[in-house]
Design a protein around this motif. Structure first.
Motif, short mmCIF file in Angstrom:
data_model
loop_
_atom_site.label_atom_id
_atom_site.label_comp_id
_atom_site.label_asym_id
_atom_site.label_seq_id
_atom_site.Cartn_x
_atom_site.Cartn_y
_atom_site.Cartn_z
N PHE A 270 0.83 -1.21 0.00
CA PHE A 270 0.00 0.00 0.00
C PHE A 270 0.87 1.26 0.00
O PHE A 270 0.85 2.09 0.89
CB PHE A 270 -0.92 0.01 1.22
N LYS A 271 1.64 1.39 -1.06
CA LYS A 271 2.65 2.44 -1.18
C LYS A 271 2.09 3.71 -1.80
O LYS A 271 1.23 3.68 -2.68
CB LYS A 271 3.80 1.90 -2.04
N ALA A 272 2.59 4.86 -1.38
CA ALA A 272 2.16 6.15 -1.92
C ALA A 272 2.82 6.41 -3.27
O ALA A 272 4.00 6.15 -3.46
CB ALA A 272 2.53 7.27 -0.95
N ILE A 273 2.03 6.91 -4.21
CA ILE A 273 2.52 7.34 -5.52
C ILE A 273 2.03 8.77 -5.74
O ILE A 273 0.84 9.03 -5.68
CB ILE A 273 2.01 6.43 -6.65
N HIS A 274 2.96 9.68 -6.00
CA HIS A 274 2.61 11.09 -6.18
C HIS A 274 2.37 11.38 -7.65
O HIS A 274 3.27 11.22 -8.48
CB HIS A 274 3.74 11.98 -5.63
N VAL A 275 1.16 11.80 -7.97
CA VAL A 275 0.80 12.12 -9.35
C VAL A 275 0.77 13.64 -9.49
O VAL A 275 0.07 14.32 -8.74
CB VAL A 275 -0.56 11.52 -9.74
N ILE A 276 1.55 14.15 -10.44
CA ILE A 276 1.70 15.60 -10.62
C ILE A 276 1.39 15.97 -12.07
O ILE A 276 1.75 15.23 -12.98
CB ILE A 276 3.13 16.04 -10.25
N CYS A 277 0.74 17.09 -12.26
CA CYS A 277 0.47 17.59 -13.61
C CYS A 277 1.16 18.94 -13.80
O CYS A 277 0.98 19.86 -13.00
CB CYS A 277 -1.03 17.75 -13.84
N LEU A 278 1.96 19.03 -14.86
CA LEU A 278 2.54 20.31 -15.29
C LEU A 278 1.88 20.63 -16.63
O LEU A 278 2.36 20.22 -17.68
CB LEU A 278 4.06 20.19 -15.46
N ASP A 279 0.76 21.31 -16.59
CA ASP A 279 -0.01 21.56 -17.81
C ASP A 279 0.82 22.39 -18.79
O ASP A 279 1.32 23.46 -18.45
CB ASP A 279 -1.31 22.29 -17.47
N THR A 280 0.97 21.86 -20.00
CA THR A 280 1.88 22.45 -20.98
C THR A 280 1.18 22.73 -22.30
O THR A 280 0.46 21.89 -22.82
CB THR A 280 3.06 21.47 -21.25
N LYS A 281 1.40 23.92 -22.84
CA LYS A 281 0.87 24.26 -24.16
C LYS A 281 1.60 23.44 -25.21
O LYS A 281 2.80 23.20 -25.10
CB LYS A 281 1.04 25.75 -24.44
N ASP B 56 11.76 13.11 3.38
CA ASP B 56 10.55 12.29 3.48
C ASP B 56 9.61 12.74 2.37
O ASP B 56 8.87 13.70 2.53
CB ASP B 56 9.90 12.46 4.86
N LEU B 57 9.65 12.05 1.25
CA LEU B 57 8.87 12.46 0.08
C LEU B 57 7.39 12.57 0.39
O LEU B 57 6.74 13.56 0.03
CB LEU B 57 9.09 11.47 -1.06
N ASP B 58 6.83 11.58 1.06
CA ASP B 58 5.40 11.57 1.32
C ASP B 58 4.97 12.74 2.21
O ASP B 58 3.89 13.31 2.02
CB ASP B 58 4.99 10.24 1.97
N ALA B 59 5.82 13.10 3.16
CA ALA B 59 5.46 14.18 4.08
C ALA B 59 5.73 15.56 3.49
O ALA B 59 5.04 16.53 3.82
CB ALA B 59 6.25 14.02 5.39
N LEU C 137 14.18 18.46 -7.01
CA LEU C 137 13.70 18.93 -5.71
C LEU C 137 13.03 17.80 -4.94
O LEU C 137 13.25 17.63 -3.74
CB LEU C 137 12.72 20.09 -5.90
N LEU C 138 12.23 17.01 -5.63
CA LEU C 138 11.56 15.88 -4.98
C LEU C 138 12.57 14.83 -4.55
O LEU C 138 12.44 14.21 -3.49
CB LEU C 138 10.54 15.27 -5.94
N GLU C 139 13.58 14.62 -5.37
CA GLU C 139 14.60 13.62 -5.07
C GLU C 139 15.37 13.98 -3.80
O GLU C 139 15.82 13.10 -3.06
CB GLU C 139 15.57 13.49 -6.25
N GLN C 140 15.52 15.25 -3.53
CA GLN C 140 16.34 15.70 -2.41
C GLN C 140 15.58 15.78 -1.09
O GLN C 140 16.14 16.14 -0.07
CB GLN C 140 16.95 17.06 -2.74
N VAL D 67 0.10 23.68 -11.70
CA VAL D 67 0.63 22.44 -11.14
C VAL D 67 -0.43 21.78 -10.27
O VAL D 67 -0.99 22.41 -9.38
CB VAL D 67 1.90 22.70 -10.30
N LEU D 68 -0.71 20.52 -10.55
CA LEU D 68 -1.65 19.74 -9.73
C LEU D 68 -0.90 18.61 -9.07
O LEU D 68 0.08 18.09 -9.61
CB LEU D 68 -2.77 19.17 -10.61
N HIS D 69 -1.36 18.22 -7.90
CA HIS D 69 -0.68 17.14 -7.17
C HIS D 69 -1.70 16.32 -6.38
O HIS D 69 -2.58 16.88 -5.71
CB HIS D 69 0.35 17.73 -6.20
N GLN D 70 -1.61 15.02 -6.48
CA GLN D 70 -2.48 14.14 -5.71
C GLN D 70 -1.70 12.89 -5.32
O GLN D 70 -0.93 12.36 -6.12
CB GLN D 70 -3.72 13.74 -6.50
N ILE D 71 -1.92 12.45 -4.10
CA ILE D 71 -1.27 11.22 -3.62
C ILE D 71 -2.25 10.07 -3.79
O ILE D 71 -3.39 10.13 -3.30
CB ILE D 71 -0.83 11.33 -2.15
#
Length: 230
Positions: free
Chosen positions: A163-174, A199-202, A193-196, A223-227
């Motif tokens: 039951f692992k967290a996956i971060h879904v991000i949208c960078l809306d691009t023309k 605690d990614l989830d927090a 930035l995320l790599e560094q 930018v949209l973000h959902q876990i």
């Protein structure tokens, strides 16, 4: 070289056909089109991503039902099944001198050749087993519609034991080369930035919000973000 702890999936989308390439080791770059998963016009996002020895892990996926490449008219697209090797696509579209000249001119053969240099064939996100999907830490889409499709797919899968967290991000691009080049760099910056994070989830939600605020000072970016959990 920094050691990379996370696997990022990028899903880039265009208005005609989508092409996906792996340029930064295993950083996951996927593509989809409103009809298919291999798109030409928004190929710029994947192609413009910087390619240093970043140490990132890269993969690529499509989210459509089939691979549609632009043909000699809007009524004659070249359609392939997911899993068809890029080399077979290339051979099919260069079978005659006339076909080869046309598909060189519209850029499709170059895309297939580049794709074959990094992977065997296009892969479909929805057909990928949950065990493999679970290895991804971050999924980045370049269109809100595709972002919604990925979130929906993750929410309808049976949960795994971890039951692992996956971060879904949208960078809306023309859908144009200038914006694609810009957003490719923006995506890479966000990945680092995320790599560094410790605690990614927090930390991800606040980091993404701050990242958007900083980017808005010099470019309009949504930018949209959902876990999601799998």
């Amino acid at each position: 070289m920094l050691s990379c702890r996370m696997l990022v999936s990028m899903i880039c989308v265009g208005s005609n056909v989508v092409c996906v390439y792996i340029y930064i080791y295993l950083l996951c770059v996927g593509c989809c089109h409103r009809h298919s998963p291999l798109l030409l016009s928004r190929r710029h996002v994947a192609c413009r991503l910087p390619r240093p020895n970043s140490g990132m892990r890269v993969e690529s996926y499509g989210t459509g039902t089939q691979v549609r490449l632009p043909g000699k008219s809007s009524m004659e697209p070249r359609i392939f099944k997911f899993g068809t090797p890029y080399s077979e696509m290339y051979a099919s579209m260069s079978a005659t001198p006339e076909d080869e000249a046309f598909f060189v001119h519209n850029g499709v053969l170059q895309l297939c050749k580049r794709g074959s240099s990094v992977k065997l064939a296009p892969q479909r996100w929805q057909d990928t087993p949950s065990k493999a999907i679970q290895t991804h830490d971050v999924v980045i889409a370049f269109e809100e519609r595709i972002y919604d499709a990925v979130v929906e797919d993750l929410q309808t899968r049976e949960p795994t034991e971890d039951f692992k967290a996956i971060h879904v991000i949208c960078l809306d691009t023309k859908d144009n080369p200038h914006e694609a080049k810009l957003q490719g760099r923006v995506a890479l910056e966000l990945c680092w930035l995320l790599e560094q994070t410790e605690d990614l989830d927090a930390e991800a939600a606040e980091l993404v919000e701050r990242f958007q605020d900083e980017q808005m000072t010099h470019t309009q970016i949504k930018v949209l973000h959902q876990i999601c959990y799998l």
